[in-house]
Design a protein around this motif. Structure first.
Motif, PDB file in Angstrom:
ATOM      1  N   LYS A 152       0.833  -1.211   0.000  1.00  0.00           N
ATOM      2  CA  LYS A 152       0.000   0.000   0.000  1.00  0.00           C
ATOM      3  C   LYS A 152       0.857   1.246   0.000  1.00  0.00           C
ATOM      4  N   THR A 153       1.897   1.237   0.814  1.00  0.00           N
ATOM      5  CA  THR A 153       2.764   2.415   0.883  1.00  0.00           C
ATOM      6  C   THR A 153       3.430   2.665  -0.459  1.00  0.00           C
ATOM      7  N   THR A 154       3.801   1.585  -1.151  1.00  0.00           N
ATOM      8  CA  THR A 154       4.461   1.760  -2.439  1.00  0.00           C
ATOM      9  C   THR A 154       3.504   2.377  -3.451  1.00  0.00           C
ATOM     10  N   VAL A 155       2.258   1.899  -3.451  1.00  0.00           N
ATOM     11  CA  VAL A 155       1.264   2.472  -4.371  1.00  0.00           C
ATOM     12  C   VAL A 155       1.103   3.961  -4.076  1.00  0.00           C
ATOM     13  N   PHE A 156       1.022   4.289  -2.782  1.00  0.00           N
ATOM     14  CA  PHE A 156       0.904   5.687  -2.369  1.00  0.00           C
ATOM     15  C   PHE A 156       2.122   6.487  -2.832  1.00  0.00           C
ATOM     16  N   ALA A 157       3.318   5.890  -2.681  1.00  0.00           N
ATOM     17  CA  ALA A 157       4.541   6.591  -3.073  1.00  0.00           C
ATOM     18  C   ALA A 157       4.562   6.851  -4.571  1.00  0.00           C
ATOM     19  N   VAL A 158       4.083   5.869  -5.357  1.00  0.00           N
ATOM     20  CA  VAL A 158       4.040   6.058  -6.812  1.00  0.00           C
ATOM     21  C   VAL A 158       3.105   7.217  -7.149  1.00  0.00           C
ATOM     22  N   ALA A 159       1.941   7.249  -6.463  1.00  0.00           N
ATOM     23  CA  ALA A 159       0.992   8.339  -6.708  1.00  0.00           C
ATOM     24  C   ALA A 159       1.629   9.683  -6.381  1.00  0.00           C
ATOM     25  N   MET A 160       2.352   9.735  -5.273  1.00  0.00           N
ATOM     26  CA  MET A 160       2.990  10.989  -4.866  1.00  0.00           C
ATOM     27  C   MET A 160       4.101  11.386  -5.843  1.00  0.00           C
ATOM     28  N   ALA A 161       4.786  10.374  -6.393  1.00  0.00           N
ATOM     29  CA  ALA A 161       5.823  10.675  -7.392  1.00  0.00           C
ATOM     30  C   ALA A 161       5.191  11.309  -8.616  1.00  0.00           C
ATOM     31  N   LEU A 162       3.972  10.860  -8.958  1.00  0.00           N
ATOM     32  CA  LEU A 162       3.266  11.444 -10.102  1.00  0.00           C
ATOM     33  C   LEU A 162       2.878  12.889  -9.810  1.00  0.00           C
ATOM     34  N   VAL A 163       2.424  13.149  -8.563  1.00  0.00           N
ATOM     35  CA  VAL A 163       2.111  14.528  -8.180  1.00  0.00           C
ATOM     36  C   VAL A 163       3.363  15.382  -8.307  1.00  0.00           C
ATOM     37  N   GLY A 164       4.505  14.796  -7.899  1.00  0.00           N
ATOM     38  CA  GLY A 164       5.768  15.528  -7.932  1.00  0.00           C
ATOM     39  C   GLY A 164       6.125  16.031  -9.310  1.00  0.00           C
ATOM     40  N   ILE A 165       5.758  15.234 -10.327  1.00  0.00           N
ATOM     41  CA  ILE A 165       6.102  15.640 -11.698  1.00  0.00           C
ATOM     42  C   ILE A 165       5.534  17.026 -11.998  1.00  0.00           C
ATOM     43  N   TYR A 166       4.348  17.317 -11.442  1.00  0.00           N
ATOM     44  CA  TYR A 166       3.684  18.575 -11.767  1.00  0.00           C
ATOM     45  C   TYR A 166       4.533  19.777 -11.396  1.00  0.00           C
ATOM     46  N   TYR A 167       5.025  19.809 -10.122  1.00  0.00           N
ATOM     47  CA  TYR A 167       5.699  21.043  -9.713  1.00  0.00           C
ATOM     48  C   TYR A 167       7.072  21.183 -10.351  1.00  0.00           C
ATOM     49  N   TYR A 168       7.696  20.064 -10.753  1.00  0.00           N
ATOM     50  CA  TYR A 168       8.947  20.226 -11.490  1.00  0.00           C
ATOM     51  C   TYR A 168       8.647  20.806 -12.881  1.00  0.00           C
ATOM     52  N   PHE A 169       7.495  20.425 -13.425  1.00  0.00           N
ATOM     53  CA  PHE A 169       7.187  20.918 -14.768  1.00  0.00           C
ATOM     54  C   PHE A 169       6.732  22.365 -14.780  1.00  0.00           C
ATOM     55  N   VAL A 170       6.328  22.885 -13.616  1.00  0.00           N
ATOM     56  CA  VAL A 170       6.052  24.317 -13.546  1.00  0.00           C
ATOM     57  C   VAL A 170       7.324  25.085 -13.877  1.00  0.00           C
ATOM     58  N   VAL A 171       8.459  24.613 -13.319  1.00  0.00           N
ATOM     59  CA  VAL A 171       9.734  25.269 -13.602  1.00  0.00           C
ATOM     60  C   VAL A 171      10.086  25.107 -15.079  1.00  0.00           C
ATOM     61  N   VAL A 172       9.879  23.906 -15.604  1.00  0.00           N
ATOM     62  CA  VAL A 172      10.186  23.649 -17.019  1.00  0.00           C
ATOM     63  C   VAL A 172       9.374  24.577 -17.910  1.00  0.00           C
ATOM     64  N   ARG A 173       8.063  24.716 -17.571  1.00  0.00           N
ATOM     65  CA  ARG A 173       7.191  25.553 -18.394  1.00  0.00           C
ATOM     66  C   ARG A 173       7.697  26.983 -18.418  1.00  0.00           C
ATOM     67  N   GLU A 174       8.084  27.496 -17.227  1.00  0.00           N
ATOM     68  CA  GLU A 174       8.591  28.870 -17.176  1.00  0.00           C
ATOM     69  C   GLU A 174       9.861  29.002 -18.004  1.00  0.00           C
ATOM     70  N   ALA A 175      10.764  28.024 -17.880  1.00  0.00           N
ATOM     71  CA  ALA A 175      12.048  28.131 -18.575  1.00  0.00           C
ATOM     72  C   ALA A 175      11.855  28.133 -20.092  1.00  0.00           C
ATOM     73  N   PHE A 176      10.821  27.454 -20.581  1.00  0.00           N
ATOM     74  CA  PHE A 176      10.650  27.324 -22.025  1.00  0.00           C
ATOM     75  C   PHE A 176       9.606  28.286 -22.588  1.00  0.00           C
ATOM     76  N   THR A 177       9.067  29.177 -21.713  1.00  0.00           N
ATOM     77  CA  THR A 177       8.157  30.195 -22.215  1.00  0.00           C
ATOM     78  C   THR A 177       8.969  31.417 -22.621  1.00  0.00           C
TER      79      THR A 177
END
Lengths: 168, 454
Positions: free
Chosen positions: B393-418
């Protein structure tokens, strides 16, 4: 001997309570000195001469005098403790109570630890402390010099006056 | 052992260089000294003998961790050439304190005695309390230093209390003896022993910024000078986790402690990733990202298997490389954007310096754990390990959280490429460019050829 132990124990607990409860910082510091002295008394009862002497010289002597100096130099003599908000106080009581509860739960069946080694009257003597410090515990002893050096460097670095505060 | 001595002497040498006021020599001497330390470690690989009455033992994993830590510090020092170029005073002190801190890190990776663990943590932290306040005229820097110092002292007090309790039960500071006591007590350890281990775990959790002991990390990361922030996020985290794993692995993690750590892991994953979504300041974002990565690393500690240390090394190394590179990029952007540390100031980076933006993208992808980068392989190994240990269960939760993590890293990517109306005037010195490129290449190369410790 046992009477002395109870006497010292009572003094340490009472003076520690005064440290927390006193309104004026100076009273607080003086009570802390009394507390440290009574703890040094405990060390002497256990025949730990080295520890007792170091405790008095370092804590009661150096650190607490420094404390007093700072308080007097900053003129903190008055009771200027700001009132904490109700939420802070409730949170502090709840947190402290929870820790107490945890500790009580952990020891609710009582703790009996058999001493691994019997009481050795020579353990606390300067000679045996020095022996183990320079044999068994040589590495921690030497490494702590790195610790003190970095603390000294930091004190000098942070305490030095800036030549030109606007430049940086 | 010789590397430890060399590094301590190197710190003193740097202080002397500072006395004679030769600022330009500092970084080359520091880097050369650390390269020498790496050479000594490499030559002493598998010299698996205890030193000083079994206080430390530089086994293969300790040597690997030490080399990784030293490598990251060298990268930071290369960056320091430019970073400290405009600072007139205290430069030697900054280098020396970081070297001293590194000595503490070596002790944390190689201790076999609880006393050395305590000293290691202190030698690691005390220079950091000072370094966090390195910008003396900055209010936030002073706040960071003071906050870190006060909270760190509380954590140390609890930690020391824990060591005292464990000593009370086992009558020895030696980890071998502690392990024997833990095994003899089996699944029903004495309350004192459990409480002692619990307090020690609190002290270490503070150092790695696990929830609920993470409150210092955003403020300290934001207030400290960026180079110091990068040092804290990489070297300190790597060393503290090496120490944590060593302790847990040897004492065998009693069930009560394992449950507490499991709850902390879930909380850390949740708080780190969710709060990071709302950050607009880049340094605070990296602080919460660091908390989130602590969550994944705690899973490895919980898994407590023999191969865990290899995963831990690989994860912390790749995380460290990506973080160092990103902080360098951030400082370059910050200079171009008039000192703004907001994520928004990354806007127009691709327009100004395409190669810099693409390297930053690689580093962010690695932190987010996108395939073909080292970060993905590291996260994959962590999840595999957690599944093998039975935390479904914890691993499934961790995978979900890793997916959430992608979002805030991509905020930086979006700014850098705008594209921005006003082009970002980014100045890159060759050395800074080299550091960023090295980090970028290493992150990709390590993704293709993952490191496995023997």
């Amino acid at each position: 001997m046992l009477t002395l132990f109870y006497l010292f124990a009572a003094i340490s607990v009472l003076s520690a309570l005064v440290v927390v409860a006193a309104r004026s910082p100076v009273n607080s510091v003086i009570a802390l000195i009394v507390c440290f002295l009574s703890i040094a008394g405990h060390y002497i009862l256990l025949n730990a001469q080295f520890l007792a002497v170091v405790h008095i010289i370092v804590y009661t002597g150096a650190i607490m005098v420094l404390f007093l100096f700072v308080i007097m130099l900053l003129n903190l003599n008055k009771a200027t403790e700001p009132q904490k908000s109700l939420a802070t106080r409730v949170a502090a009581v709840v947190t402290g109570g929870l820790v107490l509860l945890t500790l009580l739960a952990a020891v609710r069946h009582g703790i009996s630890v058999e001493p691994a080694n019997g009481f050795d009257i020579g353990t606390g003597l300067v000679r045996s402390v020095g022996r183990s410090l320079f044999n068994e515990f040589l590495l921690p002893f030497e490494v702590s010099s790195v610790l003190f050096l970095s603390a000294m460097v930091g004190a000098v670095m942070l305490g030095r006056r800036e030549k030109n505060p606007q430049a940086a | 052992m010789s590397a430890l001595i060399l590094t301590s002497v190197l710190g003193v040498l740097l202080l002397y260089l500072g006395v004679f006021g030769n600022k330009r020599l500092l970084a080359p001497v520091a880097v050369l000294g650390l390269l020498g330390a790496i050479a000594l470690m490499a030559s002493g690989w598998y010299m698996d003998v205890p030193f000083f009455a079994d206080m430390v033992r530089f086994d293969g994993t300790a040597a690997a961790f030490n080399m990784g830590l030293t490598g990251l510090t060298i990268l930071l020092f290369l960056f320091g050439v430019d970073y400290y170029a405009r600072m007139e005073r205290d430069v030697a002190e900054h280098y020396a304190l970081m070297v001293f801190s590194l000595v503490g890190a070596y002790l944390l990776t190689s201790y076999t005695n609880l006393l050395v663990l305590f000293l290691g943590i202190e030698v690691l932290s005390i220079p950091l309390y000072i370094l966090a306040g390195g910008k003396k005229t900055s209010y936030r820097s002073g706040e960071a230093s003071f906050k870190y110092f006060l909270l760190g002292s509380f954590a140390t007090a609890l930690f020391l209390m824990g060591i005292a309790l464990v000593y009370g039960v086992s009558a020895s500071f030696d980890l071998g003896r502690v392990q024997e006591v833990a095994e003899a007590q089996g699944s029903a350890p004495s309350p004192l022993f459990l409480l002692g281990l619990f307090f020690i775990a609190i002290g270490l959790s503070f150092k790695v910024a696990a929830v609920p002991f993470h409150f210092w990390s955003p403020d300290v990361y934001e207030g400290a000078p960026t180079l110091v922030t990068a040092f804290m996020a990489t070297v300190v985290k790597m060393a503290a986790f090496a120490g944590f794993f060593r302790l847990v692995h040897l004492t065998g993690l009693p069930p009560a402690l394992a449950n507490t750590l499991l709850a902390m892991t879930v909380l850390t994953l949740f708080v780190g990733n969710i709060v990071a979504l709302r950050q607009t300041n880049f340094k605070r974002l990296m602080a919460y990202s660091s908390v989130a990565h602590t969550g994944f690393l705690l899973l490895v500690v919980l898994g407590n298997s023999a191969s865990g240390i290899s995963t831990l090394f690989y994860y912390t190394l790749t995380y460290g490389l990506a973080t160092v590179g990103l902080f360098v990029v951030m400082v370059l952007v910050k200079r171009a954007a008039n000192g703004s540390e907001e994520v928004r100031s990354f806007r127009g980076l691709y327009q100004a310096k395409p190669w810099l933006a693409i390297t930053a993208l690689l580093l962010l992808l690695s932190l987010a754990g996108i395939p073909l980068t080292a970060g993905f392989v590291a996260k994959y190994q962590v999840f595999l390990l957690a599944l093998q240990a039975g935390f479904l269960k914890t691993t499934v939760f961790a995978v979900a959280m890793a997916l959430v993590g992608i979002y805030y890293y991509f905020v930086v990517v979006r700014e850098a490429f705008t594209a921005d109306e006003q082009p970002l005037d980014v100045q890159v010195t060759p050395l800074n460019g080299l550091v960023v490129l090295l980090c970028g290449i290493a992150v990709v190369a390590l993704g293709v050829w993952p490191v496995v410790l023997p």
